[in-house]
Design a protein around this motif. Sequence first.
Motif, PDB file in Angstrom:
ATOM      1  N   PHE A   1      11.517   6.717  -4.015  1.00 12.04           N
ATOM      2  CA  PHE A   1      12.114   7.287  -5.233  1.00 12.04           C
ATOM      3  C   PHE A   1      11.870   6.386  -6.447  1.00 12.04           C
ATOM      4  CE2 PHE A   1      15.849   7.402  -8.085  1.00 12.04           C
ATOM      5  CZ  PHE A   1      15.676   8.676  -8.603  1.00 12.04           C
ATOM      6  N   ASP A   2      12.125   5.114  -6.298  1.00 14.85           N
ATOM      7  CA  ASP A   2      11.987   4.194  -7.441  1.00 14.85           C
ATOM      8  C   ASP A   2      10.530   4.105  -7.917  1.00 14.85           C
ATOM      9  OD1 ASP A   2      13.149   2.054  -9.219  1.00 14.85           O
ATOM     10  OD2 ASP A   2      11.640   0.878  -8.148  1.00 14.85           O
ATOM     11  N   THR A   3       9.616   4.014  -6.966  1.00 10.76           N
ATOM     12  CA  THR A   3       8.196   3.953  -7.330  1.00 10.76           C
ATOM     13  C   THR A   3       7.790   5.219  -8.075  1.00 10.76           C
ATOM     14  OG1 THR A   3       7.770   2.666  -5.337  1.00 10.76           O
ATOM     15  CG2 THR A   3       5.859   3.685  -6.406  1.00 10.76           C
ATOM     16  N   CYS A   4       8.206   6.350  -7.534  1.00  9.47           N
ATOM     17  CA  CYS A   4       7.862   7.640  -8.134  1.00  9.47           C
ATOM     18  C   CYS A   4       8.454   7.751  -9.535  1.00  9.47           C
ATOM     19  CB  CYS A   4       8.383   8.754  -7.236  1.00  9.47           C
ATOM     20  SG  CYS A   4       8.063  10.379  -7.903  1.00  9.47           S
ATOM     21  N   LEU A   5       9.698   7.334  -9.679  1.00  3.09           N
ATOM     22  CA  LEU A   5      10.337   7.370 -10.998  1.00  3.09           C
ATOM     23  C   LEU A   5       9.503   6.586 -12.011  1.00  3.09           C
ATOM     24  CD1 LEU A   5      12.684   7.859 -12.968  1.00  3.09           C
ATOM     25  CD2 LEU A   5      13.836   5.871 -11.957  1.00  3.09           C
ATOM     26  N   ASN A   6       9.037   5.418 -11.608  1.00  4.50           N
ATOM     27  CA  ASN A   6       8.253   4.592 -12.525  1.00  4.50           C
ATOM     28  C   ASN A   6       6.892   5.212 -12.847  1.00  4.50           C
ATOM     29  OD1 ASN A   6       9.779   2.113 -13.306  1.00  4.50           O
ATOM     30  ND2 ASN A   6      10.137   2.126 -11.119  1.00  4.50           N
ATOM     31  N   THR A   7       6.319   5.916 -11.879  1.00  3.03           N
ATOM     32  CA  THR A   7       5.070   6.641 -12.138  1.00  3.03           C
ATOM     33  C   THR A   7       5.304   7.729 -13.181  1.00  3.03           C
ATOM     34  OG1 THR A   7       4.346   6.223  -9.878  1.00  3.03           O
ATOM     35  CG2 THR A   7       3.221   7.995 -11.063  1.00  3.03           C
ATOM     36  N   ILE A   8       6.413   8.434 -13.040  1.00  2.00           N
ATOM     37  CA  ILE A   8       6.744   9.500 -13.995  1.00  2.00           C
ATOM     38  C   ILE A   8       6.966   8.906 -15.392  1.00  2.00           C
ATOM     39  CG2 ILE A   8       8.459  11.250 -14.632  1.00  2.00           C
ATOM     40  CD1 ILE A   8       8.936  11.643 -11.576  1.00  2.00           C
ATOM     41  N   LEU A   9       7.660   7.773 -15.447  1.00  3.66           N
ATOM     42  CA  LEU A   9       7.938   7.146 -16.749  1.00  3.66           C
ATOM     43  C   LEU A   9       6.642   6.745 -17.445  1.00  3.66           C
ATOM     44  CD1 LEU A   9      11.056   4.946 -15.890  1.00  3.66           C
ATOM     45  CD2 LEU A   9      10.980   7.100 -17.155  1.00  3.66           C
ATOM     46  N   ASP A  10       5.699   6.235 -16.654  1.00  2.00           N
ATOM     47  CA  ASP A  10       4.396   5.860 -17.198  1.00  2.00           C
ATOM     48  C   ASP A  10       3.697   7.092 -17.768  1.00  2.00           C
ATOM     49  OD1 ASP A  10       2.240   4.017 -17.562  1.00  2.00           O
ATOM     50  OD2 ASP A  10       1.226   5.015 -15.880  1.00  2.00           O
TER      51      ASP A  10
ATOM     52  N   LYS B   1       0.825  -1.212   0.000  1.00  2.00           N
ATOM     53  CA  LYS B   1       0.000   0.000   0.000  1.00  2.00           C
ATOM     54  C   LYS B   1       0.862   1.267   0.000  1.00  2.00           C
ATOM     55  CE  LYS B   1      -3.992  -2.218   0.544  1.00  2.00           C
ATOM     56  NZ  LYS B   1      -3.486  -3.530   0.056  1.00  2.00           N
ATOM     57  N   GLY B   2       0.491   2.233  -0.824  1.00  2.00           N
ATOM     58  CA  GLY B   2       1.171   3.526  -0.819  1.00  2.00           C
ATOM     59  C   GLY B   2       0.790   4.310   0.427  1.00  2.00           C
ATOM     60  N   GLY B   3       1.340   5.497   0.583  1.00  2.65           N
ATOM     61  CA  GLY B   3       1.038   6.334   1.746  1.00  2.65           C
ATOM     62  C   GLY B   3       1.596   5.746   3.021  1.00  2.65           C
ATOM     63  N   THR B   4       1.000   6.123   4.150  1.00  6.00           N
ATOM     64  CA  THR B   4       1.433   5.580   5.435  1.00  6.00           C
ATOM     65  C   THR B   4       0.234   5.345   6.352  1.00  6.00           C
ATOM     66  OG1 THR B   4       2.507   6.148   7.546  1.00  6.00           O
ATOM     67  CG2 THR B   4       2.134   7.968   6.010  1.00  6.00           C
ATOM     68  N   VAL B   5       0.089   4.124   6.834  1.00 12.13           N
ATOM     69  CA  VAL B   5      -1.036   3.799   7.715  1.00 12.13           C
ATOM     70  C   VAL B   5      -0.897   4.508   9.069  1.00 12.13           C
ATOM     71  CG1 VAL B   5      -1.647   1.565   6.691  1.00 12.13           C
ATOM     72  CG2 VAL B   5       0.081   1.655   8.509  1.00 12.13           C
ATOM     73  N   LEU B   6       0.302   4.979   9.380  1.00 13.78           N
ATOM     74  CA  LEU B   6       0.476   5.716  10.644  1.00 13.78           C
ATOM     75  C   LEU B   6       0.095   7.194  10.487  1.00 13.78           C
ATOM     76  CD1 LEU B   6       3.804   4.271  12.152  1.00 13.78           C
ATOM     77  CD2 LEU B   6       1.486   4.036  13.056  1.00 13.78           C
TER      78      LEU B   6
ATOM     79  N   GLY C   1       0.535   5.479  -4.915  1.00 16.66           N
ATOM     80  CA  GLY C   1       0.601   4.221  -5.650  1.00 16.66           C
ATOM     81  C   GLY C   1       1.329   3.125  -4.910  1.00 16.66           C
ATOM     82  N   THR C   2       1.134   1.927  -5.433  1.00 17.16           N
ATOM     83  CA  THR C   2       1.732   0.755  -4.802  1.00 17.16           C
ATOM     84  C   THR C   2       3.252   0.798  -4.955  1.00 17.16           C
ATOM     85  OG1 THR C   2       1.563  -1.637  -4.639  1.00 17.16           O
ATOM     86  CG2 THR C   2       1.464  -0.744  -6.861  1.00 17.16           C
ATOM     87  N   PRO C   3       3.997   0.578  -3.882  1.00 19.82           N
ATOM     88  CA  PRO C   3       5.455   0.661  -3.967  1.00 19.82           C
ATOM     89  C   PRO C   3       6.046  -0.417  -4.876  1.00 19.82           C
ATOM     90  CG  PRO C   3       4.788  -0.145  -1.795  1.00 19.82           C
ATOM     91  CD  PRO C   3       3.548   0.281  -2.492  1.00 19.82           C
ATOM     92  N   SER C   4       7.100  -0.065  -5.585  1.00 17.10           N
ATOM     93  CA  SER C   4       7.782  -1.016  -6.470  1.00 17.10           C
ATOM     94  C   SER C   4       8.457  -2.097  -5.643  1.00 17.10           C
ATOM     95  CB  SER C   4       8.837  -0.273  -7.297  1.00 17.10           C
ATOM     96  OG  SER C   4       9.875   0.200  -6.450  1.00 17.10           O
ATOM     97  N   GLY C   5       8.797  -3.184  -6.308  1.00 19.10           N
ATOM     98  CA  GLY C   5       9.536  -4.253  -5.630  1.00 19.10           C
ATOM     99  C   GLY C   5      10.816  -3.729  -5.011  1.00 19.10           C
ATOM    100  N   PHE C   6      11.497  -2.865  -5.736  1.00 19.22           N
ATOM    101  CA  PHE C   6      12.754  -2.290  -5.238  1.00 19.22           C
ATOM    102  C   PHE C   6      12.522  -1.552  -3.929  1.00 19.22           C
ATOM    103  CE2 PHE C   6      15.795   1.140  -4.789  1.00 19.22           C
ATOM    104  CZ  PHE C   6      17.008   0.515  -5.031  1.00 19.22           C
TER     105      PHE C   6
END
Length: 321
Positions: free
Chosen positions: A140-149, A63-68, A255-260
């Motif tokens: 960072f990696d998740t965000c980068l992939n969102t931007i690439l999309d 899950k993206g974001g933070t449950v806390l 968004g959902t975090p990347s595997g990385f």
Amino acid sequence: EKKLAILTSGGDAPGMNAAIRATAKIAESCGFEVYGIRRGYLGMLNDEIFLMTGRFVSGIIDKGGTVLLTARSEEFKQARFREIAANNLKKKGINYLVVIGGDGSYRGANLLYKEYGIKVVGIPGTIDNDIYGTDYTLGFDTCLNTILDAMSKIRDTATSHERTILIQVMGRHAGDLALHACIAGGGDGIMIPEMDNPIEMLALQLKERRKNGKLHDIVLVAEGVGNVLDIEKKLRGHINSEIRSVVLGYIQRGGTPSGFDRVLASRMAAKAIEVLNNGEAGVMVGIEKNEMVTHPLDEVDSTEKRKSIEKDYELALLLSK
Ligand code: ATP
């Protein structure tokens, strides 16, 4: 008894939940009693501190974001309010704290460590990748992939209408997102806060592309460079193609975090608990050359001592021509 609390602070980033989960699980297996703090330092001040059961962290790794929940607290910067916050920890017997956030959050954590002896460790959670002492931050990696999309989609219109499209991406102090997106997404121009970015140079590059038969341009602009509409206006005086601007905004943070990012979060959490178990504190964990490392919180500075990005900048320029 060892009691440890976890909080997230500053801007949310994908991977924070994976870090919360791993920290809680590993800490528990090492004999800590684990607490959660809602709303970062604001919640610490308002005593939103609760015993975190295993159930709280189940089903959140993707899950993206933070449950806390996260927040900003100006009051926490004042000593008298920090005293209230520290007392809220102490009255529950909590003497260990894991802070997941950016460099501002680390400054607060460092003060809790120095003023009240709370054994703190920081985990870098921010999409900007703007923290000294780690090659990558969580998100960072998740965000980068969102931007690439987004770039791929925007390119369809840019090509069909033969336009020059400026895409503003996040990064107030660090151009990493823009830079990596330019390299990985085949960008045609780049503007980042670490460089001077003369508009004439960009214009020249774009004109050269058109001369060579290219029908569109995608330019990555980090938000720290300035308002993208102002940049668009300036660029109009230099090139003939139709120009449009897109501000990607908050879709980049979610968004959902990347595997990385999930693996990185888990490794950072493991390192954080290892550090505390070894009796160390007042440090942040990071990843450098694929090794988990620590640096004193005293050394952390988002702008002054960051890693060099010159090689990547040269590469981006070379590939964007
Ligand atoms: P991001 O860069 O993703 O926004 P950040 O952690 O840098 O994350 P900030 O808003 O700078 O975000 O800081 C988060 C919180 O940390 C602040 O709201 C404040 O409560 C605390 N904090 C920041 N700087 C200090 C400071 N100098 N002293 C005490 N607390 C601080």
